[in-house]
Design a protein around this motif. Structure first.
Motif, PDB file in Angstrom:
ATOM      1  N   ILE A  38       0.844  -1.207   0.000  1.00 27.39           N
ATOM      2  CA  ILE A  38       0.000   0.000   0.000  1.00 27.39           C
ATOM      3  C   ILE A  38       0.871   1.245   0.000  1.00 27.39           C
ATOM      4  O   ILE A  38       0.621   2.194  -0.764  1.00 27.39           O
ATOM      5  CB  ILE A  38      -0.930   0.000   1.230  1.00 27.39           C
ATOM      6  N   ALA A  39       1.896   1.260   0.840  1.00 26.32           N
ATOM      7  CA  ALA A  39       2.770   2.433   0.926  1.00 26.32           C
ATOM      8  C   ALA A  39       3.484   2.688  -0.390  1.00 26.32           C
ATOM      9  O   ALA A  39       3.591   3.839  -0.849  1.00 26.32           O
ATOM     10  CB  ALA A  39       3.789   2.238   2.048  1.00 26.32           C
ATOM     11  N   ARG A  40       3.985   1.636  -1.029  1.00 26.25           N
ATOM     12  CA  ARG A  40       4.685   1.794  -2.308  1.00 26.25           C
ATOM     13  C   ARG A  40       3.723   2.304  -3.382  1.00 26.25           C
ATOM     14  O   ARG A  40       4.099   3.150  -4.210  1.00 26.25           O
ATOM     15  CB  ARG A  40       5.298   0.465  -2.734  1.00 26.25           C
ATOM     16  N   TYR A  41       2.514   1.766  -3.398  1.00 26.21           N
ATOM     17  CA  TYR A  41       1.528   2.235  -4.370  1.00 26.21           C
ATOM     18  C   TYR A  41       1.243   3.719  -4.165  1.00 26.21           C
ATOM     19  O   TYR A  41       1.198   4.502  -5.138  1.00 26.21           O
ATOM     20  CB  TYR A  41       0.242   1.413  -4.249  1.00 26.21           C
ATOM     21  N   LYS A  42       1.036   4.129  -2.931  1.00 31.55           N
ATOM     22  CA  LYS A  42       0.730   5.533  -2.650  1.00 31.55           C
ATOM     23  C   LYS A  42       1.886   6.445  -3.078  1.00 31.55           C
ATOM     24  O   LYS A  42       1.670   7.552  -3.583  1.00 31.55           O
ATOM     25  CB  LYS A  42       0.434   5.709  -1.163  1.00 31.55           C
ATOM     26  N   ARG A  43       3.113   5.972  -2.891  1.00 34.56           N
ATOM     27  CA  ARG A  43       4.257   6.779  -3.340  1.00 34.56           C
ATOM     28  C   ARG A  43       4.282   6.883  -4.869  1.00 34.56           C
ATOM     29  O   ARG A  43       4.633   7.924  -5.419  1.00 34.56           O
ATOM     30  CB  ARG A  43       5.566   6.160  -2.826  1.00 34.56           C
ATOM     31  N   GLU A 412      -6.625   0.713  -4.616  1.00 35.39           N
ATOM     32  CA  GLU A 412      -7.320   1.595  -3.677  1.00 35.39           C
ATOM     33  C   GLU A 412      -8.256   0.805  -2.769  1.00 35.39           C
ATOM     34  O   GLU A 412      -8.441   1.146  -1.601  1.00 35.39           O
ATOM     35  CB  GLU A 412      -8.120   2.666  -4.437  1.00 35.39           C
ATOM     36  N   LYS A 413      -8.850  -0.247  -3.288  1.00 31.59           N
ATOM     37  CA  LYS A 413      -9.778  -1.069  -2.505  1.00 31.59           C
ATOM     38  C   LYS A 413      -9.081  -2.242  -1.822  1.00 31.59           C
ATOM     39  O   LYS A 413      -9.742  -3.094  -1.225  1.00 31.59           O
ATOM     40  CB  LYS A 413     -10.897  -1.589  -3.410  1.00 31.59           C
ATOM     41  N   LEU A 414      -7.742  -2.277  -1.902  1.00 32.92           N
ATOM     42  CA  LEU A 414      -6.929  -3.363  -1.353  1.00 32.92           C
ATOM     43  C   LEU A 414      -7.286  -4.709  -1.986  1.00 32.92           C
ATOM     44  O   LEU A 414      -7.130  -5.763  -1.366  1.00 32.92           O
ATOM     45  CB  LEU A 414      -7.056  -3.435   0.171  1.00 32.92           C
ATOM     46  N   LYS A 415      -7.746  -4.670  -3.221  1.00 31.92           N
ATOM     47  CA  LYS A 415      -8.058  -5.890  -3.980  1.00 31.92           C
ATOM     48  C   LYS A 415      -6.836  -6.235  -4.835  1.00 31.92           C
ATOM     49  O   LYS A 415      -6.875  -6.209  -6.067  1.00 31.92           O
ATOM     50  CB  LYS A 415      -9.285  -5.676  -4.858  1.00 31.92           C
ATOM     51  N   PHE A 416      -5.738  -6.569  -4.181  1.00 28.86           N
ATOM     52  CA  PHE A 416      -4.490  -6.812  -4.899  1.00 28.86           C
ATOM     53  C   PHE A 416      -4.583  -8.017  -5.819  1.00 28.86           C
ATOM     54  O   PHE A 416      -3.953  -8.035  -6.871  1.00 28.86           O
ATOM     55  CB  PHE A 416      -3.347  -7.002  -3.895  1.00 28.86           C
ATOM     56  N   ALA A 470       5.117  -3.089  -9.608  1.00 26.45           N
ATOM     57  CA  ALA A 470       6.258  -2.648  -8.809  1.00 26.45           C
ATOM     58  C   ALA A 470       5.982  -2.586  -7.305  1.00 26.45           C
ATOM     59  O   ALA A 470       6.874  -2.915  -6.505  1.00 26.45           O
ATOM     60  CB  ALA A 470       6.765  -1.296  -9.306  1.00 26.45           C
ATOM     61  N   PRO A 471       4.790  -2.177  -6.849  1.00 29.64           N
ATOM     62  CA  PRO A 471       4.565  -2.199  -5.400  1.00 29.64           C
ATOM     63  C   PRO A 471       4.641  -3.599  -4.800  1.00 29.64           C
ATOM     64  O   PRO A 471       4.969  -3.748  -3.625  1.00 29.64           O
ATOM     65  CB  PRO A 471       3.142  -1.627  -5.264  1.00 29.64           C
ATOM     66  N   ILE A 472       4.342  -4.619  -5.604  1.00 36.34           N
ATOM     67  CA  ILE A 472       4.313  -5.994  -5.104  1.00 36.34           C
ATOM     68  C   ILE A 472       5.657  -6.687  -5.295  1.00 36.34           C
ATOM     69  O   ILE A 472       6.159  -7.355  -4.389  1.00 36.34           O
ATOM     70  CB  ILE A 472       3.187  -6.785  -5.798  1.00 36.34           C
ATOM     71  N   ILE A 473       6.249  -6.550  -6.482  1.00 40.85           N
ATOM     72  CA  ILE A 473       7.533  -7.209  -6.781  1.00 40.85           C
ATOM     73  C   ILE A 473       8.559  -6.155  -7.205  1.00 40.85           C
ATOM     74  O   ILE A 473       8.964  -6.096  -8.363  1.00 40.85           O
ATOM     75  CB  ILE A 473       7.374  -8.293  -7.866  1.00 40.85           C
ATOM     76  N   PRO A 474       9.001  -5.306  -6.278  1.00 40.86           N
ATOM     77  CA  PRO A 474       9.876  -4.185  -6.650  1.00 40.86           C
ATOM     78  C   PRO A 474      11.211  -4.608  -7.254  1.00 40.86           C
ATOM     79  O   PRO A 474      11.713  -3.938  -8.161  1.00 40.86           O
ATOM     80  CB  PRO A 474      10.074  -3.436  -5.327  1.00 40.86           C
TER      81      PRO A 474
END
Length: 535
Positions: A38-43, A412-416, A470-474
């Motif tokens: 979540i933090a990486r996505y927001k950045r 946004e809905k945490l539906k990764f 990228a937020p999941i597998i940086p």
């Protein structure tokens, strides 16, 4: 800063402050991976982010565990905290603050907060009788215990009968205010199943809860009565506040709350939902402080369909898992294969099959075979091509134009899991497209321009997929970008301005082809995948 420059939106989120009775387990790793994604996505979408994690280090359980090990409680805590930090490093967790409830500044925050609640008349002294689960650090109703007197969450530990004088917090006073909060803001507790749990609990009527213990040295003394120690939850929840202090700041509530409060998201496991969704907002109401925006309780993890436990001999060591498969593999499986908010299962055979199918065979093979053909047919460099040169009905362009918005909605809905499936749609379409277009045949026919457009479209699809993942597998995303000729490291947030802004992926087609493409190298080194020479 110019007049028309907008300040980045702030987003603060927390993991739980993990109890240091033992080393971190896969459940605490799962929560922290979600928070980091979540933090990486927001950045990536340009927000200023503060990710808080940390440890809850007081209470009777800690005191007893340290005694059993022949250690002072602080020495025990220091050892366990080191293991948490080591695991977060292995998992590429980019936290901003690590909050410890044994910190000197934390005591000052707890005492000031306690004083506000005391002055509001919400703390009183009374006799406490009941069954106490030391593992949960919580009194339990008789109906909540198993037939043998054990807590359902700790079935090998019998609850202990307590009859002692405690200080209580007037939780019952806030029943109507909490009900009003949940009614006006249904999103305060997510997902819906967690919200229903809380509503059902509220319907039974709230009872005041104990906030102190006697005969306990490991914790902060009650400011008004040093014979009592502040109960672990009343202390621990305030660790979220202490974490907001800058290193040089005096530890006051005003200083702590001036920049990042209220917290946007508390991410927790469902076993501690009640403390965060009922106790915490009631405490903040009592102290006249703003409430967090949302509490999200995710599900439990099982292994091979069974609850994990030492007695069953089926625990899953997160350290071993990362060492064996790599951090990106672990992150991908738990985000893609488990719907956030629901219970999920780990099966090693399925784990390996998913990684090979999605990351190696689909994504890795598409990248490597296309780079191989670019090297072979285009001397490793494509000419200047833009998305506008591709027809509107181009199968990859059609998917790519709307993919960014779909993935944003999922994140946004945490539906990764849904976001990953959307991205895989593009990758699978890329494999199908290159098979159908057969650029090796067109090259033999001398149709060089068509070959270049085909390879461009596929490589742009890979780039877009790597960016969205990228937020999941940086680490894998960074390696893919390197393969494509970019100098981008998704573990360095200050470099994100070098890639296409996440929120503008409707501008599909931003591959920096003029940089030239590097010679194909294996990206997924820990996995088996087909050769890039296979067209």
């Amino acid at each position: 800063m110019t007049a028309d420059t907008k300040k980045p939106k702030k987003f603060a989120l927390t993991t739980p402050l993990y109890y240091v009775n033992g080393v971190p387990h896969i459940g605490s790793a799962y929560t922290t991976i979600i928070a980091d994604v979540i933090a990486r996505y927001k950045r990536l979408i340009g927000e200023e982010v503060l990710l808080i994690t940390g440890t809850d280090e007081h209470g009777q359980k800690i005191q007893r565990t340290a005694q059993e090990k022949g250690l002072l409680p602080q020495d025990h805590c220091d050892q366990i905290v080191g293991s948490f930090k080591q695991l977060w490093q292995k998992l590429d967790i980019q936290y901003d603050r690590f909050s410890r409830t044994t910190a000197t500044k934390h005591e000052a925050i707890v005492k000031e907060f306690f004083g506000r609640v005391w002055e509001n008349g919400d703390i009183y002294l009374a006799q406490q009788q009941g069954w106490y689960c030391v593992q949960c650090e919580e009194f339990k109703e008789k109906r909540e215990l198993l037939e043998d007197g054990c807590c359902p969450l700790h079935p090998n530990k019998k609850a202990e009968w307590r009859d002692e004088e405690n200080y209580f917090f007037k939780l019952s006073k806030y029943q109507s205010k909490l009900e009003e909060l949940y009614a006006k803001n249904p999103q305060f507790i997510e997902p819906e199943s967690r919200r229903n749990e809380i509503l059902n609990f509220m319907n039974q009527g709230l009872q005041d809860f104990s906030i102190s213990r006697v005969n306990l040295e490991w914790g902060f003394p009650i400011p008004k009565d040093p014979n009592h120690t502040i109960y672990v939850w009343f202390d621990a929840l305030l660790g979220y506040v202490t974490a907001l202090l800058e290193p040089e700041e005096e530890p006051t509530l005003d200083n702590a709350l001036s920049e990042w409060w209220p917290i946007n998201l508390h991410l927790i496991g469902k076993d501690i939902l009640r403390f965060h969704a009922i106790y915490w907002p009631a405490m903040l109401m009592s102290a006249n402080l703003p409430l967090p925006e949302q509490i999200f309780g995710h599900g439990f993890l099982t292994k091979d369909g069974q609850k994990m436990g030492k007695s069953l001999g089926n625990t899953l060591d997160p350290f071993d898992l990362v060492d064996k498969y790599g951090s990106d593999s672990v992150r991908y499986y738990f985000l893609k294969e488990i719907e956030c908010g629901k219970d999920g299962d780990f099966n090693e055979t399925r784990f390996v099959n998913i990684l090979n199918a999605d990351l190696a065979n689909d994504l890795g093979n598409l990248l490597n075979r296309t780079l191989g053909m670019t090297q072979k047919y285009c001397q490793g460099s494509l000419p200047e091509i833009t998305a506008s040169e591709l027809p509107q009905d181009h199968p990859l362009k059609t998917i790519g134009l709307s993919l960014g918005e779909k993935v944003i909605k999922a994140y946004e809905k945490l539906k990764f899991n849904e976001g990953c499936e959307e991205i895989l749609t593009l990758i699978q379409a890329g494999n199908k497209f290159i098979d159908e277009q057969a650029p090796w045949r067109l090259f033999k026919e001398g149709k060089q321009a068509e070959v270049e457009k085909i390879l461009y479209g596929v490589l742009e699809s890979v780039r877009l997929a790597a960016y969205l993942l990228a937020p999941i597998i940086p680490n894998l995303s960074s390696k893919i970008y390197e393969q494509l000729g970019f100098s981008v490291d998704f573990n360095q947030s200050d470099r994100f301005n070098e890639v296409v802004p996440f929120a503008h992926h409707s501008q599909w087609g931003k591959l920096a082809v003029n940089q030239g493409l590097s010679k194909p190298q294996p990206v997924f080194a820990k996995l088996d995948f087909p050769s890039e020479d296979n067209p």
